[in-house]
Scaffold this active site. Structure first.
Site, PDB file in Angstrom:
ATOM      1  N   ARG A 199       8.157  -2.949 -18.141  1.00  0.00           N
ATOM      2  CA  ARG A 199       8.824  -2.046 -17.186  1.00  0.00           C
ATOM      3  C   ARG A 199       8.612  -0.586 -17.607  1.00  0.00           C
ATOM      4  O   ARG A 199       8.513   0.299 -16.780  1.00  0.00           O
ATOM      5  CB  ARG A 199      10.317  -2.383 -17.050  1.00  0.00           C
ATOM      6  CG  ARG A 199      11.062  -1.441 -16.122  1.00  0.00           C
ATOM      7  CD  ARG A 199      12.289  -2.031 -15.414  1.00  0.00           C
ATOM      8  NE  ARG A 199      13.070  -2.937 -16.224  1.00  0.00           N
ATOM      9  CZ  ARG A 199      13.886  -2.569 -17.229  1.00  0.00           C
ATOM     10  NH1 ARG A 199      14.034  -1.301 -17.521  1.00  0.00           N
ATOM     11  NH2 ARG A 199      14.543  -3.492 -17.909  1.00  0.00           N
TER      12      ARG A 199
ATOM     13  N   TYR B 148       5.863   8.945   8.588  1.00  0.00           N
ATOM     14  CA  TYR B 148       5.705   7.498   8.478  1.00  0.00           C
ATOM     15  C   TYR B 148       7.055   6.819   8.782  1.00  0.00           C
ATOM     16  O   TYR B 148       8.088   7.230   8.249  1.00  0.00           O
ATOM     17  CB  TYR B 148       5.226   7.147   7.063  1.00  0.00           C
ATOM     18  CG  TYR B 148       5.168   5.666   6.829  1.00  0.00           C
ATOM     19  CD1 TYR B 148       4.196   4.897   7.456  1.00  0.00           C
ATOM     20  CD2 TYR B 148       6.090   5.027   6.025  1.00  0.00           C
ATOM     21  CE1 TYR B 148       4.155   3.521   7.276  1.00  0.00           C
ATOM     22  CE2 TYR B 148       6.048   3.657   5.832  1.00  0.00           C
ATOM     23  CZ  TYR B 148       5.075   2.914   6.465  1.00  0.00           C
ATOM     24  OH  TYR B 148       5.039   1.574   6.286  1.00  0.00           O
TER      25      TYR B 148
ATOM     26  N   ASP C  49       3.005  13.552   0.963  1.00  0.00           N
ATOM     27  CA  ASP C  49       2.466  12.195   1.083  1.00  0.00           C
ATOM     28  C   ASP C  49       0.988  12.346   1.435  1.00  0.00           C
ATOM     29  O   ASP C  49       0.637  12.763   2.531  1.00  0.00           O
ATOM     30  CB  ASP C  49       3.235  11.437   2.177  1.00  0.00           C
ATOM     31  CG  ASP C  49       2.767   9.993   2.345  1.00  0.00           C
ATOM     32  OD1 ASP C  49       1.584   9.716   2.037  1.00  0.00           O
ATOM     33  OD2 ASP C  49       3.558   9.159   2.813  1.00  0.00           O
TER      34      ASP C  49
ATOM     35  N   LYS D  83      -3.210   1.640   1.134  1.00  0.00           N
ATOM     36  CA  LYS D  83      -4.130   2.099   2.173  1.00  0.00           C
ATOM     37  C   LYS D  83      -5.504   2.418   1.575  1.00  0.00           C
ATOM     38  O   LYS D  83      -6.147   1.521   1.071  1.00  0.00           O
ATOM     39  CB  LYS D  83      -3.500   3.277   2.914  1.00  0.00           C
ATOM     40  CG  LYS D  83      -2.012   3.069   3.274  1.00  0.00           C
ATOM     41  CD  LYS D  83      -1.791   1.952   4.274  1.00  0.00           C
ATOM     42  CE  LYS D  83      -0.323   1.566   4.414  1.00  0.00           C
ATOM     43  NZ  LYS D  83       0.591   2.648   4.734  1.00  0.00           N
TER      44      LYS D  83
END
Ligand SMILES: *Cc1c(COP(=O)(O)O)cnc(C)c1O
Length: 381
Positions: A46, A98, A170, A195
């Protein structure tokens, strides 16, 4: 090293004892300590994991950041970036955003006391007027999704500096191959690595790239506290995708330009939203701040029937959500990505039953155009 080379060799620290050419998939949750008080590079996945560190270093080099953190999806990355803010803070954001980010801001962060103003961030006067005493950040997407509006990152960053705000961009749509927001003054870059970075529609991923040590220490703290890191195998897949990012983007960029031109000449298409047209209002800005236009095109077709017919009759394009992969996709934003918006809000933006969003892939461009022709006119049948 130039960008194309960085995509393969940005992280030269990956050498392991076997000399693997590709970073090995280190499928281990925990790591054995060498002794009490002996420094070990890794302790628990983690916090960090060798496969993830390698990918983070690669993306960091491509964006020119101080440090980068990889998460299990773009939404996780956006959510973690919102941990920088607390009750009473105000954030100004692009109104054309988005859909998932809108849902997070409006329905989750907002209930937790963070206030948002959604405006057209390409209107710089309006942006300055919207800044209040409790404003802490400006959050932008450029080009925006799905209206393809362009915001001047440098101008927004200059205004933000003047008021002591941070700028979050973004950068999913253009990727660092075409646009590097940190070099234009932004403080944080976010990605849906699902993407273009991954590029094959097979893996979800997200990134937070930080410009400064201070921001990166905060994000690391949130990351190790919250979790949501990208798994080793998914890191491997995204890393593999990035190796071909420049050649995929070149092809996608060329294809998109040609498809957009064809769509513009088609009498059944009322409007084409594409940032590469010279008469598009964001053209001068995108030419200044980016080196390509990307692969996204939105269209408004003549009628609802035609929109549905295109979705039904295309054979090469697939009617599927998402974008940025090697396969060309078409989505119906009102039914999918923007289904959560109120009808009036959606329609005011022009996202109606005639509106489609296209993500161009790497297929032969004549095949792509013929596929659209066939679906629109029933030619060649
Ligand atoms: C897809 C997308 C996201 C969300 O990313 P996921 O990986 O699907 O969680 C965020 N921003 C943009 C611009 C996107 O296209």
């Amino acid at each position: 090293m130039k960008f194309e080379t960085l995509c393969l060799h940005a992280d030269l620290n990956k050498k392991d004892e076997w000399g693997t050419l590709n970073q090995a998939i280190c499928q281990s949750a925990t790591f054995v300590h060498k002794g009490v008080d002996v420094d070990s590079p890794y302790s628990y996945s983690r916090l960090s994991n060798p496969t993830r560190t390698h990918l983070e270093n690669t993306v960091n080099a491509l964006e020119g950041g101080y440090a980068t953190y990889a998460f299990s999806s773009g939404m996780t990355a956006i959510t973690v970036s919102m941990m920088l803010f607390k009750r009473g803070d105000h954030i100004i954001s692009t109104y054309d955003l988005y859909g998932g980010a809108l849902r997070l801001f409006n329905n989750v962060c907002n209930s937790n006391g963070i206030e948002y103003s959604f405006i057209n961030t390409s209107d710089i006067d309006l942006l300055e007027k919207t800044i209040k005493n409790n404003t802490k950040a400006i959050y932008i997407e450029t080009p925006s999704n799905p209206l393809m509006e362009v915001t001047d990152i440098r101008l927004v960053s200059d205004i933000a500096k003047k008021h002591g705000l941070i700028v979050i961009v973004d950068n999913t749509f253009l990727t660092p191959y075409y646009q590097k927001p940190l070099s234009l003054g932004a403080d944080i870059v976010l990605h849906s690595g699902t993407k273009y970075l991954g590029g094959h529609n097979d893996t979800l991923a997200g990134f937070v790239v930080c410009k400064t040590k201070e921001l990166s220490e905060k994000i690391l703290y949130f990351s190790k506290t919250i979790g949501g890191q990208l798994s080793p195998f998914d890191c491997f897949l995204i890393e593999r995708g990035i190796k071909t990012l420049p050649i995929r983007m070149d092809r996608i960029n060329d294809n998109a330009y040609k498809v957009a031109e064809w769509l513009r000449g088609c009498n059944k298409i009322k409007k084409v939203f594409y940032v590469g047209f010279k008469d598009n209002k964001g053209y001068e800005i995108i030419k200044k701040q980016a080196t390509g236009f990307g692969g996204m095109i939105s269209i408004e077709v003549e009628s609802e029937e035609l929109a549905k017919k295109i979705l039904k009759d295309v054979k090469i394009f697939q009617y599927a959500e998402s974008l940025g992969g090697v396969d060309s996709l078409i989505t119906y934003p009102m039914k999918q990505t923007h289904a959560d918006l109120k009808k009036e809000e959606r329609e005011a933006k022009g996202i109606n039953e005639r509106f489609l969003r296209i993500s161009i892939g790497i297929e032969n461009v004549e095949d792509l155009i013929n596929d659209l022709k066939e679906a629109i006119y029933d030619w060649f049948r």
